[in-house]
Enzyme design. Sequence first.
Site, PDB file in Angstrom:
ATOM      1  N   TYR A   1      -6.606  -0.556  -6.524  1.00  0.00           N
ATOM      2  CA  TYR A   1      -6.285  -1.231  -6.557  1.00  0.00           C
ATOM      3  C   TYR A   1      -5.220  -1.543  -4.993  1.00  0.00           C
ATOM      4  O   TYR A   1      -5.634  -0.173  -4.123  1.00  0.00           O
ATOM      5  CB  TYR A   1      -4.767  -2.236  -7.969  1.00  0.00           C
ATOM      6  CG  TYR A   1      -3.936  -1.226  -7.938  1.00  0.00           C
ATOM      7  CD1 TYR A   1      -3.403  -0.303  -7.471  1.00  0.00           C
ATOM      8  CD2 TYR A   1      -3.612  -1.717  -8.945  1.00  0.00           C
ATOM      9  CE1 TYR A   1      -1.627  -0.209  -7.741  1.00  0.00           C
ATOM     10  CE2 TYR A   1      -2.394  -1.133  -9.770  1.00  0.00           C
ATOM     11  CZ  TYR A   1      -1.883  -0.146  -8.782  1.00  0.00           C
ATOM     12  OH  TYR A   1      -0.466   0.156  -9.312  1.00  0.00           O
ATOM     13  N   GLU A   2      -5.361  -2.545  -4.372  1.00  0.00           N
ATOM     14  CA  GLU A   2      -4.303  -3.434  -2.622  1.00  0.00           C
ATOM     15  C   GLU A   2      -5.104  -2.559  -2.253  1.00  0.00           C
ATOM     16  O   GLU A   2      -5.120  -1.540  -0.893  1.00  0.00           O
ATOM     17  CB  GLU A   2      -3.125  -1.671  -3.019  1.00  0.00           C
ATOM     18  CG  GLU A   2      -2.229  -2.594  -3.819  1.00  0.00           C
ATOM     19  CD  GLU A   2      -1.411  -3.873  -3.335  1.00  0.00           C
ATOM     20  OE1 GLU A   2      -2.200  -3.984  -2.014  1.00  0.00           O
ATOM     21  OE2 GLU A   2      -0.758  -4.800  -3.909  1.00  0.00           O
ATOM     22  N   GLY A   3      -6.540  -2.409  -2.711  1.00  0.00           N
ATOM     23  CA  GLY A   3      -7.579  -1.432  -1.458  1.00  0.00           C
ATOM     24  C   GLY A   3      -8.435  -0.257  -1.780  1.00  0.00           C
ATOM     25  O   GLY A   3      -7.880   0.374  -1.745  1.00  0.00           O
TER      26      GLY A   3
ATOM     27  N   ARG B   1       0.594  -1.146  -0.207  1.00  0.00           N
ATOM     28  CA  ARG B   1       0.228  -0.363   0.070  1.00  0.00           C
ATOM     29  C   ARG B   1       0.658   0.766  -0.188  1.00  0.00           C
ATOM     30  O   ARG B   1       0.421   2.106  -0.353  1.00  0.00           O
ATOM     31  CB  ARG B   1      -1.446   0.089   1.361  1.00  0.00           C
ATOM     32  CG  ARG B   1      -2.364  -0.830   1.002  1.00  0.00           C
ATOM     33  CD  ARG B   1      -2.914  -1.642   2.230  1.00  0.00           C
ATOM     34  NE  ARG B   1      -4.218  -1.924   1.504  1.00  0.00           N
ATOM     35  CZ  ARG B   1      -5.210  -2.272   2.143  1.00  0.00           C
ATOM     36  NH1 ARG B   1      -4.600  -2.075   3.944  1.00  0.00           N
ATOM     37  NH2 ARG B   1      -5.874  -3.082   1.835  1.00  0.00           N
TER      38      ARG B   1
END
Lengths: 594, 594
Positions: free
Chosen positions: B440-442, B296
């Site tokens: 992306y990545e949450g 992140r």
Amino acid sequence: MTEYNAPTRDMNFVLNEVLDISKYSNLPGFSDVSPDLIEAILEEGGKLASNVLHPLNQSGDAEGCTRHEDGSVTTPAGFKEAYAAYQAGGWQGVSFSPDYGGQGLPYIFSVAVSEMMSAANMAFGMYPGLSRGAADAIYAHGTDEQKNRFLPKMIAGEWSGTMNLTEPHCGTDLGLLKSKAIPQGDGSYKISGQKIFISAGEHDLTENIIHLVLARIEGAPEGTKGISLFIVPKFRINDDGSLGERNGVSCGSIEEKMGIHANSTCVMNYDDATGWLLGEENKGLRAMFTMMNEARLGVGLQGMAISEVSYQNAAAYAKDRLQGRSLTGPKAPEKPADPIIVHPNVRRMLMSQRAFTEGARAWMYWTALWGDMHHKSEDEATRQKADDLMGLMTPILKAYLTDKGYSHATAAQQVLGGHGYITEWGMEQFVRDARIAMIYEGTNGVQALDLVGRKLPRNGGRAVMTFFGEIDAFIDENKANDELKPFLDGLSDAKADSAEAVQWLMANGMQNPDNAGAGSMDFLHLMAITCLAFAWAQLAKAALEKKDSGDAFYDNKLKTGQFFLDRILPDGKAHLAKIKTGAASTMSLDQAAF
Amino acid sequence: MTEYNAPTRDMNFVLNEVLDISKYSNLPGFSDVSPDLIEAILEEGGKLASNVLHPLNQSGDAEGCTRHEDGSVTTPAGFKEAYAAYQAGGWQGVSFSPDYGGQGLPYIFSVAVSEMMSAANMAFGMYPGLSRGAADAIYAHGTDEQKNRFLPKMIAGEWSGTMNLTEPHCGTDLGLLKSKAIPQGDGSYKISGQKIFISAGEHDLTENIIHLVLARIEGAPEGTKGISLFIVPKFRINDDGSLGERNGVSCGSIEEKMGIHANSTCVMNYDDATGWLLGEENKGLRAMFTMMNEARLGVGLQGMAISEVSYQNAAAYAKDRLQGRSLTGPKAPEKPADPIIVHPNVRRMLMSQRAFTEGARAWMYWTALWGDMHHKSEDEATRQKADDLMGLMTPILKAYLTDKGYSHATAAQQVLGGHGYITEWGMEQFVRDARIAMIYEGTNGVQALDLVGRKLPRNGGRAVMTFFGEIDAFIDENKANDELKPFLDGLSDAKADSAEAVQWLMANGMQNPDNAGAGSMDFLHLMAITCLAFAWAQLAKAALEKKDSGDAFYDNKLKTGQFFLDRILPDGKAHLAKIKTGAASTMSLDQAAF
């Protein structure tokens, strides 16, 4: 596959209940406008938008336009047929003068119809949109002979039109323009030069294309005072009205660009093309700017329209996609997860779009109504007031609605998570398409400068004082309405901040114009928030009148208005604070440091 | 054609003068780090980024990745050679443990190198970036046998890695995950299922790809407590380390998407693929999240990196493009017009990017240094403090830097006007590429919920109190520094607003969790502005120490910091005002009304 449903209920509400356009039956074109007619027009336009234009939006983006070796350009599959349906419906002439075959309906209808076309298929909507602009310019500045020659065909949609301003070295600064016009002694000119970024410059939708071209007559003064406007048809027109020989204008290439792929953005080469002066010699910019006001409103409309259609698709996804559970306990316990619309941050994005779009629609239509009064009122004072308000609103609407249209299309894309980034879901196209609206018809920075540098100081600030006067009058008229109080308080507060900014800019912009320039974009956004606050106060007033009707529409309107007060209005104070820091830090670095 | 020059001067300034990393020579890996070594690494990395990776950025976007009928995927022309150069330079192992062939340098160097790679070619940078994440997970959770088998090849860049989480019906909510793992009795599992949105899932850069895959072991509990993590190599590995037979994993298709075209986003089909458990059974999510913190931060870095490279190109254009005259009189009277950098609104956009990017870099590196302390400090209290701060900063950096990276890429595109929309100028690619980082990545909304729902309340708010304590200590240490006062005042004010928001959220989120959810994104942005204010106070302190050096770098830093105070800091108050309106209007509509 995305969908679009024209928000006709909301449009009807604004036209009939908020603006009550029946009040204007004394104006030409308004007398025949009944609520039934309004509803019929919106329903028919909505069907065309949803069933014919929108299904071509994604395929048009994927296919794009194709330029062939002979310089001809083909639009994506289905566009010719869709255009034929648009043309057959008489949509091109909705608000045009009946003298040239139009329906003579109020301008506000043209705006409502444009909203639907832009939302359904922005790239498609640009073809007729640019034609309307060109027709407006010919109507305003043409000779009778020119009007009779070009307008009936353009209003009927048989011929289209374009605007040719930009050259490779010359965008905003039209004074640098180099295209040449050499008088031929017979009233015609030979036009030569290269124009770039010409939307709808070449295509296969109409049998002729009427280019309006800025060029400099041989020997004309340098700078902006030596620019004239010319009519340059793709095919010359014989005296009997039939099409003659091909003119010396051709599409050199199509630009590859971020979005609006289905609209051909052309490099146009003029090589001794025959043209005729439109309006007065060396006063081409003035003629061009006449039509640019409405073109800029049309671009603002695109921003709002993309916010609407992207909202609709995000909301549908949010109700359908199951992921996670509500923070306050399961809302769909029978399913493996709740729909993501239960999550407050998803709601926040969707509500932001609604609060923006619904407020912007009311604000845009209110402005369009002043446009009708400007052109049609018999009262000189009203016409001037309308002109002032239109002039003031134009840059604000253009820039704010496109800035926010883009950021809301981005938010709608965000609602879909990873799917939002994937082409087939269609959300990323909305973002790519929306992006151009912040740039063309004058970048948003140019709009901000137009606002602080021209519209604000003109006639001693008459326009902005007129606008503030409208707000004050509304607040005063409604001060006894207790339920409206939160909206009136919000509006009053925003107006006070705007007025403070005006005073600051007047005082400090005089002393150093960079202070006005550095604060111009924040001022534009602060004014826009004030305009939205005014729009929401009007929407809330109309909704309160029906709140006991049992129709949830009105209650939802009030709730969405409250969201506006809670979540959009507070940005105004940040804009004011930034304006008041002036230009010092903005301009502090040497150019070499960048 | 865009260009990229690694901002090594600024990076050196942050590492040596602001953070003074020589102070940390007691930590493993730091003792050998001299300013000369730092400069050498940054210079070499910068050359690779500017001369090898960046020239492939636009061509890679235009060509994209190609999936062949046999399921193999080819990266764009030049990528294999560029990857070979990256690999040969040893860049993959910069901060990895020397036990497996890494160079063992501090994590903060890996961050600085990543910044340059992401700025130069984001789509390229994702291949090694995902490999690092996979290697980190194996390092943290693998058996010695697994580490010895996979890590040396991965650290050398011979093999790459991926993360396989998402399935068609399951993104954020991993509890819905369906992929299955059936134990084979020999320690291996047969993995079956479909994964989507798998970045770098298949490509031709490395001889093997080590997939880390979340799946549910037959009979495991439902929900998130029954998920395990598996190592599934594309080619099985023989006992002698050579590549064996092809495993049952293949790329079913490549997604067509908005940007990062040069990175293959794959649908991955697992069909009785052989895999080995990584970490404990049913604790796969925990193992995955260990590496997700750094992933992140890497995504946040992408946002900042795109802001940097798009700024550089916008600034170059603004100094070159002649259009209009300065509001305060011609600045280049010998030319037909002034460069557009004279216009305050253009400056405002460029200065906003600088103030953001330079502040964000200092903030990111400061956080990375805590990452080093978390892993390497011998003091338990320091490790815990570092863990708290990293945990708190991760969602804020991920979401804010990507939100702003995108909006600043958009602003940089705006500086180019119409040219910004045209593909060949390269600016629109920065926008399209930057867009994915918000997702992306949450998604950024998930980051905001992680912040208010987990990071904030954990251990009674210990992390945020630790952060505020760091700020208070800094202010207290420097209160005698009069020249720093504007920065300390701004920081103190922002911290007070953040603290007020924390109190409000604690009190009202307890009573109704939707209050926390509805304010989560505004709180994240308010905290981010506070973090930037802290970063700018540290930057200004270091710059003030050299202000009499005669080097304009320091003076420019202070001026840019003043711009931050004037033009970015004021947004904090709007965020606070919005948070305190709670969830009522956000959640007021029935679902059916959307």
